[in-house]
Design an enzyme around this catalytic site. Structure first.
Site, PDB file in Angstrom:
ATOM      1  N   ASP A   1      32.102  37.285  40.515  1.00 44.61           N
ATOM      2  CA  ASP A   1      31.731  36.099  39.726  1.00 44.61           C
ATOM      3  C   ASP A   1      30.221  36.047  39.459  1.00 44.61           C
ATOM      4  O   ASP A   1      29.424  36.505  40.276  1.00 44.61           O
ATOM      5  CB  ASP A   1      32.170  34.849  40.495  1.00 44.61           C
ATOM      6  CG  ASP A   1      32.178  33.616  39.615  1.00 44.61           C
ATOM      7  OD1 ASP A   1      32.092  33.753  38.381  1.00 44.61           O
ATOM      8  OD2 ASP A   1      32.273  32.503  40.169  1.00 44.61           O
TER       9      ASP A   1
ATOM     10  N   ASN B   1      42.055  33.676  32.677  1.00 44.37           N
ATOM     11  CA  ASN B   1      40.900  34.138  31.883  1.00 44.37           C
ATOM     12  C   ASN B   1      41.215  34.309  30.391  1.00 44.37           C
ATOM     13  O   ASN B   1      40.296  34.447  29.583  1.00 44.37           O
ATOM     14  CB  ASN B   1      40.321  35.441  32.452  1.00 44.37           C
ATOM     15  CG  ASN B   1      39.528  35.250  33.723  1.00 44.37           C
ATOM     16  OD1 ASN B   1      39.419  36.154  34.551  1.00 44.37           O
ATOM     17  ND2 ASN B   1      38.948  34.068  33.918  1.00 44.37           N
TER      18      ASN B   1
END
Ligand code: FPP
Length: 249
Positions: free
Chosen positions: A29, A77
């Site tokens: 991330d 996503n």
């Protein structure tokens, strides 16, 4: 054997390389923020993130880690702008092509966790090929989570078990945790010992929900493209300082 690594001013991570976690999982991330702080498009952050994945995966093999699992693309996503999704898929394709061409040299076993059926036929074929060529390699195994979601994985496992009960003679009244694990994408892979999330976020985000039951967590503010080998060693050193009791005393 205790070894020191690196020469920075910061406290040196002291790692016992003879007692590494068997399986490390990473939520990669912070790519977007890494790009933003440099005035670059988010896609540049993903490119830097993919490059760092190469560095860290290679290093994991060098130090003798058995399993590395990375969260590359989640079932959620797809909500991102089409341009960003397409850039991430492009980076995966590039990575897989390179991995295939270097496979004999690197000899890393590669697996994919997730529903690959919605990827382009080309990407699906590359995943199959990577998996097929590397399937006999021993040593480090790298699992790439692609269109992966922990809840999705659990639902699919439950449905597969239900089908086995109806069609395959499985007993609906007896199911052990070991048997259920066999229905997951991670079948045959030991649970992660250590889950790392860079970028300052303190959540699991639908990652390895079943497998993380007794994982140790390591969070850092460092953004994924800046998560260096030394950061990895810092995470491992922190892990080695923990007392794992698995519910016992
Ligand atoms: C999270 O950062 C990152 C992703 C959703 C994509 C990860 C993809 C790669 C590292 C590239 C491809 C992977 C491989 C294995 C070659 P973010 O975009 O959410 O960052 P932010 O929170 O700072 O916006």
């Amino acid at each position: 054997m205790a070894l020191f690594w690196g020469k920075s001013e910061q406290a040196q991570p002291q790692v016992d390389f003879s007692n590494l976690p068997r399986h490390i999982a990473i939520i990669m991330d912070g790519n977007g923020r890494w790009a933003k702080t440099r005035g670059l498009p988010r896609t540049a952050g993903h490119a830097a993130g993919a490059e760092n994945f190469r560095t860290i995966a290679t290093y994991c093999k060098e130090i003798g880690l058995d399993y590395l699992t990375v969260y590359a693309f989640s079932t959620e996503n797809w909500k991102r702008p089409a341009e960003e999704v397409s850039a991430i898929m492009g980076l995966l394709k590039k990575y897989l092509l390179e991995a295939i061409s270097r496979m004999e040299r690197d000899r890393v076993k590669m697996e994919f966790f997730g529903d690959l059926s919605v990827l382009t036929p080309e990407l699906q074929a590359l995943c199959r090929r990577t998996r097929e060529i590397s399937r006999h390699y021993e040593g480090c195994q790298v699992n790439i989570c692609l269109n992966y979601g922990g809840r999705d994985e659990l639902l699919r496992a439950a449905m597969a078990y239900a089908r086995d009960c109806v069609e395959g003679g499985a007993d609906p009244n007896h199911l052990s945790q070991e048997q259920f694990s066999g229905y997951l994408y991670s079948s045959g892979v030991p649970d992660p010992d250590l889950i790392i999330r860079p970028s300052g976020e303190l959540r699991l985000s639908n990652f390895l929900l079943w497998q993380s039951a007794y994982a140790e967590f390591y969070f850092t503010d460092v953004l994924w493209p800046d998560f260096s080998k030394e950061e990895l060693l810092r995470a491992i050193a922190a892990y080695q300082g923990r007392s794992r009791r698995f519910g016992g005393v």
